[in-house]
Design an enzyme around this catalytic site. Structure first.
Site, PDB file in Angstrom:
ATOM      1  N   HIS A  50       0.849  -1.182   0.000  1.00  0.00           N
ATOM      2  CA  HIS A  50       0.000   0.000   0.000  1.00  0.00           C
ATOM      3  C   HIS A  50       0.887   1.235   0.000  1.00  0.00           C
ATOM      4  CE1 HIS A  50      -4.034  -1.595   0.105  1.00  0.00           C
ATOM      5  NE2 HIS A  50      -3.703  -2.434   1.069  1.00  0.00           N
ATOM      6  N   ASP A 107       0.333   6.599  -3.859  1.00  0.00           N
ATOM      7  CA  ASP A 107      -0.865   6.338  -4.659  1.00  0.00           C
ATOM      8  C   ASP A 107      -1.117   7.451  -5.675  1.00  0.00           C
ATOM      9  OD1 ASP A 107      -1.280   4.058  -3.200  1.00  0.00           O
ATOM     10  OD2 ASP A 107      -2.951   4.838  -2.028  1.00  0.00           O
TER      11      ASP A 107
END
Length: 335
Positions: free
Chosen positions: A127, A157
């Site tokens: 992540h 991200d």
């Protein structure tokens, strides 16, 4: 600007949906494909709406041949497909670039992954925090005491994934329009973050000979070594952002600080970063800023062309005239 561009969005979580939302904001038609149970982000309400506004949301069962056949049929009319599966998953479903190109030669397939399509890290889960950690970006985000700071903005991200994907997609679409052939784009969030560290890599190499080692926290050009460029705590435990990187701005800042004698002490006037003189000046600015509350400094610098601003909370930024009205996109086109 992108009217007529048709995108199939097979992604979930944050990087892919934000990338296609940016494309939607620019005028592209986005078909968001969800599993039969819906995108898990729907449970988060406002986040789902923020990421998927302006998209045509449809449900397809990827696990059935009928569902996969539907996706191949939709691909015939699409310019771009964006996915965020692990490497090999689309190929195993018969939806890889070769299969999609067979039905639409112009198709651009953009796969956003943590570590890329190839190499020993390709199949590893991760992540944003992991991509930040592995790329060295997290090491660059340290507080004054040296502690690693956990950002509430998902830079891996969004910067390493969403933004890099949009740039690559638009370049590939431009090429496809000229050649009639699409591309398979491999966007790695970890590699994207690594590429964003152009400044610390360059300034670190510049300062290493002076320090005898790589700069540590507070020693690099833009993370505390320059008195004219830093974060200073105010009397009420708020923060003032002093960004007077150029001498012309520092001179104005010194006037507002009522310390005109500081104006000549600037890196563009020969003040060496991390020198005793530079460190002493930073401590003097620290003490001065700490003598008044943030509202006082904000008022003093309000009309000064000095690149000095208060550090706003998110709620304050939301209410600030700069962002509150009129609402606009960060890339608003000028007619």
């Amino acid at each position: 600007m992108l009217q007529g561009l048709r995108v199939l969005d097979l992604t979930r979580n944050l990087p892919g949906p934000f990338a296609t939302r940016m494309l939607a904001d620019l005028g592209a038609e986005i078909v968001k494909v969800e599993p039969p149970e819906g995108d898990p982000a729907r449970a988060l309400g406002s986040l789902f709406e923020a990421l998927n506004r302006g998209k045509d949301c449809r449900k397809v069962d990827f696990k059935t041949e009928d569902g996969r056949a539907t996706l191949r049929e939709w691909a015939r009319e699409a310019d771009v497909v964006v996915d965020s599966f692990r490497p090999g998953v689309l190929d195993a479903m018969g939806l890889g670039h070769a299969a999609l190109s067979a039905v639409q030669p112009r198709i651009v397939l953009c796969s956003i992954t943590g570590y890329g399509q190839t190499g020993e890290w390709a199949q590893r889960a991760g992540h944003d925090l992991n991509f930040m950690a592995m790329s060295g970006a997290l090491d660059q985000m340290r507080a004054r005491n040296g502690d690693v700071a956990m950002s509430n903005i998902q830079w891996g991200d969004l910067a390493g994934g969403s933004s890099m994907a949009c740039i690559a997609i638009l370049a590939a679409v431009f090429e496809a329009q000229r050649t009639g052939r699409g591309r398979f784009l491999d966007v790695s969030m970890a590699h994207g973050l690594f590429a964003h560290q152009v400044m610390p890599q360059a300034t670190g190499a510049l300062l290493e000979p002076m320090l005898g080692r790589k700069p540590r926290v507070g020693e690099d050009m833009l993370n505390g070594a320059l008195p004219c460029y830093g974060l200073y705590r105010t009397q009420d435990d708020r923060w003032l952002a002093v960004g007077a990187l150029e001498h012309k701005f520092w001179r104005v800042a010194c006037e507002v600080f009522e310390r005109p004698q500081w104006a000549a002490q600037h890196w563009q006037r020969g003040l060496m970063p991390n020198s005793p003189e530079s460190n002493a000046l930073r401590e003097a600015v620290d003490a001065l800023v700490a003598s008044r509350p943030l509202a006082d400094w904000a008022a003093r610098f309000g009309a000064a062309d000095a690149c000095v601003t208060p550090v706003l909370t998110l709620d304050e930024a939301t209410r600030h005239p700069l962002f509150a009205a009129p609402a606009r996109l960060p890339w608003a086109a000028v007619e």
